[in-house]
Design an enzyme around this catalytic site. Structure first.
Site, short mmCIF file in Angstrom:
data_model
loop_
_atom_site.label_atom_id
_atom_site.label_comp_id
_atom_site.label_asym_id
_atom_site.label_seq_id
_atom_site.Cartn_x
_atom_site.Cartn_y
_atom_site.Cartn_z
N GLU A 18 0.83 -1.21 0.00
CA GLU A 18 0.00 0.00 0.00
C GLU A 18 0.86 1.26 0.00
O GLU A 18 0.51 2.25 -0.64
CB GLU A 18 -0.96 0.01 1.20
CG GLU A 18 -2.13 -0.96 1.04
CD GLU A 18 -2.98 -0.67 -0.19
OE1 GLU A 18 -2.97 0.48 -0.66
OE2 GLU A 18 -3.64 -1.59 -0.69
N TYR A 72 8.99 9.67 -4.60
CA TYR A 72 8.40 10.04 -3.29
C TYR A 72 9.13 9.31 -2.16
O TYR A 72 8.56 8.45 -1.49
CB TYR A 72 6.91 9.73 -3.28
CG TYR A 72 6.08 10.68 -4.12
CD1 TYR A 72 6.37 12.04 -4.16
CD2 TYR A 72 4.99 10.23 -4.85
CE1 TYR A 72 5.61 12.91 -4.93
CE2 TYR A 72 4.24 11.10 -5.62
CZ TYR A 72 4.55 12.44 -5.65
OH TYR A 72 3.80 13.30 -6.41
N TYR A 130 -6.52 7.06 3.56
CA TYR A 130 -6.70 6.00 2.58
C TYR A 130 -5.98 4.72 3.01
O TYR A 130 -6.58 3.62 3.02
CB TYR A 130 -6.18 6.41 1.17
CG TYR A 130 -5.92 5.18 0.35
CD1 TYR A 130 -6.98 4.48 -0.22
CD2 TYR A 130 -4.64 4.61 0.27
CE1 TYR A 130 -6.78 3.29 -0.89
CE2 TYR A 130 -4.42 3.42 -0.39
CZ TYR A 130 -5.50 2.76 -0.96
OH TYR A 130 -5.30 1.57 -1.60
N ASP A 179 -9.29 6.17 -2.89
CA ASP A 179 -8.10 6.55 -3.64
C ASP A 179 -8.54 7.20 -4.95
O ASP A 179 -9.72 7.45 -5.16
CB ASP A 179 -7.23 5.31 -3.90
CG ASP A 179 -7.78 4.50 -5.05
OD1 ASP A 179 -9.02 4.39 -5.14
OD2 ASP A 179 -6.99 3.99 -5.86
#
Length: 354
Positions: free
Chosen positions: A33, A78, A116, A134
């Site tokens: 995830e 990220y 989320y 999402d």
DNA sequence: AAAACGTGGCC
DNA sequence: TGGCCAAGTTT
């Protein structure tokens, strides 16, 4: 509107086969995830496989160095996700006895887990009836509701989360959430959705109005600025100088060839680079041959980076610190870097082979 | 609460 | 080429 039955029936026949769906465990669900945040499934798969081989459980991840975690993450983007994942693993070992908490509320306390992801883990790994919202599910729901309000407005967010809460079934909530994401990724596409194949056609107000290509309403993003940047490949006695970026911000914790943005006060690229190296490292350098122009688009700006082979001015020296290292070019592969600096590192090694 | 945060693929 | 988009979170 109760579409859970039709959706789950579709999912039973069309669920994608994905590595984190086989041999499921809270650890594997969690890692997947985090990797999947803002990242497409196809990009994640090879990273997930490598990550599981090297870090099969919370303990191995918690015991690792940040450097190794970032190296395994290199290219996924990220990077705060990787730093937070590492921190969270250490928290799970220290505070939860090596077992991931199961409630959405507790999960949200861990770094890198927001609304989320908490809902996704609680439902998928623990079977709890928790909604997850999402990008895919926002699009699906906005069409079911024929939502004309901009998708990411506060009002839409509130409406969609509350709709998600109501729609989430008591049984098979994890499958329900994953089914909606699979549906969004394969049928309820952003452009030209494949409505004839959709199991929720009868529940979709946009389809009934024929407005599925106008919904969701997405607000245009501002054009991104374009910067000219320089970087120095400073060599001395066969070694090259690299610097670690601060933990916060762009490419946090990754290594790079030092340099920076061209400012209006800089007479030219060389002056920019000399200024940057003086400011960042406190050394004077000689600028040598150009070493490539690298174009790259980040999320919020675009750069054109000019690299130069450089040397310290005679008499100058740079002492290693935690964030400043002289390394052999062949060792650069062991230092996590962003895409542009990795290209420079590879070009340097290519050159040295000539 | 708007802005920052990566990269790859598609058109 | 350049904009859009992708299993969002943090500050």
């Amino acid at each position: 509107m109760n579409f859970s039955g039709a959706l789950l029936k579709w999912y039973d026949q069309n669920a994608r086969v994905l590595p984190w769906r086989s041999h499921p465990s809270p650890y594997r669900t969690w890692v997947s995830e985090i990797m999947l945040q803002q990242t497409q499934v196809e990009s994640v798969i090879p990273y997930f496989e490598r990550f599981m081989q090297r870090f099969p459980n919370f303990e191995s991840l918690a015991m690792a160095t940040q450097s190794e975690v970032l190296s395994l993450w290199e290219g996924l983007g990220y990077y705060s996700r990787a730093r937070n994942l590492h921190k969270a693993a250490q928290l799970v070992m220290a505070e939860y006895g090596g077992k991931l908490p199961s409630t959405s509320k507790q999960l949200m306390q861990l770094p890198g887990i927001g609304r989320y992801t908490a809902g996704a883990i609680a439902s998928i790994a623990y079977g709890q009836s928790e909604p997850a919202l999402d990008g895919n599910i926002r699009r699906v729901y906005s069409r079911l509701l024929a939502l004309e309000e901009p998708l990411r407005s506060p009002a839409s967010e509130k409406l969609l989360w509350s709709f998600a809460r109501e729609a989430c079934p008591n049984e098979r909530a994890g499958d329900f959430n994953q089914a909606l994401m699979d549906l969004g990724a394969s049928i309820c596409l952003p452009n030209q959705p494949l409505c004839p194949q959709c199991p929720l056609q009868a529940n979709c107000q946009a389809f009934q109005q024929g407005s599925q290509n106008q919904i969701p309403v997405v607000e245009k993003k501002a054009p991104v600025p374009h910067y000219i940047v320089t970087a120095a490949v400073i060599q001395q006695e066969g070694l090259v100088l690299i610097q670690q970026r601060p933990q916060k911000g762009l490419l946090g914790g990754l290594w790079e060839f030092p340099g920076g943005k061209l400012e209006s006060s800089d007479a030219n690229l060389a002056a920019c680079l000399q200024r940057e190296i003086w400011e960042e490292i406190g050394a004077r350098i000689l600028i040598g041959p150009a070493f490539g122009v690298y174009k790259h688009a980040y999320t919020h700006f675009r750069i054109r980076l000019h690299a130069f082979l450089c040397q310290l001015e005679p008499g100058q020296q740079v002492t290693e610190t935690d964030s400043l290292r002289w390394v052999q070019p062949s060792q650069l592969a062991g230092f996590a870097m962003g895409k542009v600096d990795r290209q420079i590192a590879e070009n340097l090694n290519k050159d040295l082979l000539q």
